[in-house]
Write a protein that holds these residues in place. Sequence first.
Motif, PDB file in Angstrom:
ATOM      1  N   MET A   1       9.572  27.909 -18.106  1.00 29.71           N
ATOM      2  CA  MET A   1       9.863  26.621 -17.908  1.00 29.71           C
ATOM      3  C   MET A   1      10.717  26.347 -16.977  1.00 29.71           C
ATOM      4  O   MET A   1      10.505  25.070 -16.153  1.00 29.71           O
ATOM      5  N   VAL A   2      11.726  27.180 -16.744  1.00 27.34           N
ATOM      6  CA  VAL A   2      12.919  26.750 -15.940  1.00 27.34           C
ATOM      7  C   VAL A   2      12.393  27.132 -14.449  1.00 27.34           C
ATOM      8  O   VAL A   2      12.472  26.389 -13.550  1.00 27.34           O
ATOM      9  N   ILE A   3      11.513  27.976 -14.405  1.00 23.43           N
ATOM     10  CA  ILE A   3      10.903  28.074 -12.837  1.00 23.43           C
ATOM     11  C   ILE A   3       9.813  27.035 -12.459  1.00 23.43           C
ATOM     12  O   ILE A   3      10.101  26.919 -11.293  1.00 23.43           O
ATOM     13  N   LEU A   4       9.273  26.428 -13.385  1.00 21.06           N
ATOM     14  CA  LEU A   4       8.387  25.257 -12.938  1.00 21.06           C
ATOM     15  C   LEU A   4       9.215  24.036 -12.642  1.00 21.06           C
ATOM     16  O   LEU A   4       9.044  23.373 -11.608  1.00 21.06           O
ATOM     17  N   PHE A   5      10.492  24.062 -13.341  1.00 19.07           N
ATOM     18  CA  PHE A   5      11.578  22.895 -12.673  1.00 19.07           C
ATOM     19  C   PHE A   5      12.248  23.308 -11.286  1.00 19.07           C
ATOM     20  O   PHE A   5      12.283  22.181 -10.675  1.00 19.07           O
ATOM     21  N   ILE A   6      12.359  24.474 -11.165  1.00 21.54           N
ATOM     22  CA  ILE A   6      12.987  24.802  -9.816  1.00 21.54           C
ATOM     23  C   ILE A   6      11.907  24.676  -8.702  1.00 21.54           C
ATOM     24  O   ILE A   6      12.097  24.302  -7.724  1.00 21.54           O
ATOM     25  N   ILE A   7      10.612  24.966  -9.172  1.00 17.50           N
ATOM     26  CA  ILE A   7       9.545  24.735  -7.921  1.00 17.50           C
ATOM     27  C   ILE A   7       9.527  23.370  -7.665  1.00 17.50           C
ATOM     28  O   ILE A   7       9.176  23.105  -6.717  1.00 17.50           O
ATOM     29  N   SER A   8       9.446  22.640  -8.768  1.00 19.87           N
ATOM     30  CA  SER A   8       9.355  21.217  -8.445  1.00 19.87           C
ATOM     31  C   SER A   8      10.442  20.520  -7.790  1.00 19.87           C
ATOM     32  O   SER A   8      10.288  19.653  -6.889  1.00 19.87           O
ATOM     33  N   LEU A   9      11.770  21.046  -7.988  1.00 24.90           N
ATOM     34  CA  LEU A   9      12.796  20.687  -7.301  1.00 24.90           C
ATOM     35  C   LEU A   9      12.919  20.868  -5.853  1.00 24.90           C
ATOM     36  O   LEU A   9      13.045  20.168  -4.960  1.00 24.90           O
ATOM     37  N   ILE A  10      12.365  22.200  -5.469  1.00 27.66           N
ATOM     38  CA  ILE A  10      12.179  22.648  -4.131  1.00 27.66           C
ATOM     39  C   ILE A  10      11.161  21.809  -3.336  1.00 27.66           C
ATOM     40  O   ILE A  10      11.269  21.469  -2.235  1.00 27.66           O
ATOM     41  N   SER A  11      10.026  21.504  -4.103  1.00 28.33           N
ATOM     42  CA  SER A  11       8.889  20.761  -3.649  1.00 28.33           C
ATOM     43  C   SER A  11       9.559  19.162  -3.486  1.00 28.33           C
ATOM     44  O   SER A  11       9.187  18.761  -2.220  1.00 28.33           O
ATOM     45  N   MET A  12      10.278  18.961  -4.144  1.00 28.23           N
ATOM     46  CA  MET A  12      10.829  17.367  -4.139  1.00 28.23           C
ATOM     47  C   MET A  12      11.732  17.417  -2.830  1.00 28.23           C
ATOM     48  O   MET A  12      11.531  16.452  -1.816  1.00 28.23           O
ATOM     49  N   VAL A  13      12.441  18.402  -2.789  1.00 27.43           N
ATOM     50  CA  VAL A  13      13.353  18.264  -1.677  1.00 27.43           C
ATOM     51  C   VAL A  13      12.622  18.815  -0.159  1.00 27.43           C
ATOM     52  O   VAL A  13      12.874  17.949   0.891  1.00 27.43           O
ATOM     53  N   LEU A  14      11.801  19.592  -0.178  1.00 27.38           N
ATOM     54  CA  LEU A  14      10.885  19.583   1.062  1.00 27.38           C
ATOM     55  C   LEU A  14      10.027  18.493   1.511  1.00 27.38           C
ATOM     56  O   LEU A  14      10.176  18.082   2.420  1.00 27.38           O
ATOM     57  N   CYS A  15       9.464  17.827   0.580  1.00 29.72           N
ATOM     58  CA  CYS A  15       8.488  16.636   0.778  1.00 29.72           C
ATOM     59  C   CYS A  15       9.845  15.591   1.054  1.00 29.72           C
ATOM     60  O   CYS A  15       9.248  14.697   2.262  1.00 29.72           O
ATOM     61  N   PHE A  16      10.819  15.324   0.686  1.00 28.72           N
ATOM     62  CA  PHE A  16      11.620  14.244   1.294  1.00 28.72           C
ATOM     63  C   PHE A  16      12.105  14.658   2.534  1.00 28.72           C
ATOM     64  O   PHE A  16      12.041  13.568   3.621  1.00 28.72           O
ATOM     65  N   TYR A  17      12.524  15.789   2.934  1.00 29.83           N
ATOM     66  CA  TYR A  17      12.820  16.227   4.498  1.00 29.83           C
ATOM     67  C   TYR A  17      11.871  15.956   5.225  1.00 29.83           C
ATOM     68  O   TYR A  17      12.102  15.649   6.734  1.00 29.83           O
ATOM     69  N   VAL A  18      10.526  16.471   4.904  1.00 25.00           N
ATOM     70  CA  VAL A  18       9.453  16.415   6.004  1.00 25.00           C
ATOM     71  C   VAL A  18       9.122  14.639   6.228  1.00 25.00           C
ATOM     72  O   VAL A  18       8.980  14.396   7.167  1.00 25.00           O
ATOM     73  N   ALA A  19       9.067  13.965   4.932  1.00 25.14           N
ATOM     74  CA  ALA A  19       8.879  12.739   5.215  1.00 25.14           C
ATOM     75  C   ALA A  19       9.932  11.934   6.085  1.00 25.14           C
ATOM     76  O   ALA A  19       9.476  11.128   6.820  1.00 25.14           O
ATOM     77  N   LYS A  20      11.333  12.375   5.769  1.00 24.89           N
ATOM     78  CA  LYS A  20      12.315  11.747   6.690  1.00 24.89           C
ATOM     79  C   LYS A  20      12.194  12.329   7.998  1.00 24.89           C
ATOM     80  O   LYS A  20      12.243  11.243   9.014  1.00 24.89           O
ATOM     81  N   TYR A  21      11.785  13.378   8.396  1.00 21.11           N
ATOM     82  CA  TYR A  21      11.542  13.862   9.948  1.00 21.11           C
ATOM     83  C   TYR A  21      10.291  13.126  10.432  1.00 21.11           C
ATOM     84  O   TYR A  21      10.421  12.824  11.583  1.00 21.11           O
TER      85      TYR A  21
END
Length: 53
Positions: free
Chosen positions: A1-21
């Motif tokens: 369960m913790v791994i799914l949370f970490i994967i979601s956080l990483i994808s959220m950060v990545l999507c945020f920075y790509v959208a910002k760029y």
Amino acid sequence: MVILFIISLISMVLCFYVAKYRNANKTLWLLAALLVGPLAIPFVFFSKPVAAN
């Protein structure tokens, strides 16, 4: 369960920075990554920029 949370956080950060760029809607892509996780990452690369005033 913790791994799914970490994967979601990483994808959220990545999507945020790509959208910002790419000057896309950062909030929309952050929420999309929250809902569908890493499936949102390829779609953020094809997002249209926000129209400037």
